[in-house]
Scaffold this active site. Structure first.
Site, short mmCIF file in Angstrom:
data_model
loop_
_atom_site.label_atom_id
_atom_site.label_comp_id
_atom_site.label_asym_id
_atom_site.label_seq_id
_atom_site.Cartn_x
_atom_site.Cartn_y
_atom_site.Cartn_z
N HIS A 14 0.84 -1.20 0.00
CA HIS A 14 0.00 0.00 0.00
C HIS A 14 0.87 1.25 0.00
O HIS A 14 2.08 1.16 -0.22
CB HIS A 14 -0.97 -0.03 1.19
CG HIS A 14 -0.29 -0.06 2.51
ND1 HIS A 14 0.06 1.08 3.19
CD2 HIS A 14 0.15 -1.09 3.28
CE1 HIS A 14 0.68 0.75 4.32
NE2 HIS A 14 0.74 -0.56 4.39
N ALA A 15 0.31 2.41 0.25
CA ALA A 15 0.99 3.69 0.10
C ALA A 15 2.30 3.81 0.88
O ALA A 15 3.32 4.23 0.33
CB ALA A 15 0.05 4.84 0.47
#
Length: 89
Positions: A14-15
């Site tokens: 994810h980010a």
């Protein structure tokens, strides 16, 4: 040069881990790519990496070409290991 990894982070890639990987390889002059499901993108592009949608349990390949390719892959490998993102496959 390339290395394979298995993503073990519960949230996948994810980010936050994407940002860490991009920041780790950006200083290198080599072209660094991340591949998943027969798609490869520039590992220096946060948007490209995020677009791959890499989930937990995914097998990825990080590859590099250029003068400092080995160092770039080793840096990415250390981030993946040290940040508990994944493990070498």
């Amino acid at each position: 040069m390339e290395k394979q990894f298995k993503i073990t982070s519960p949230e996948g890639l994810h980010a936050r881990p994407c940002t860490l990987l991009v920041a780790a390889v950006t200083p290198f002059s080599s072209d660094v790519k991340i591949s998943y499901n027969d798609r490869a993108v520039n590992l220096k592009s946060i948007m490209g990496v995020m677009a791959l949608g890499i989930p937990t349990g995914a097998n990825i390949t990080i590859s590099a070409e250029g003068a400092d390719a080995e160092a770039a892959i080793e840096k990415a490998a250390s981030v993946i290991s040290n940040e508990n993102i994944g493990e070498e496959a």
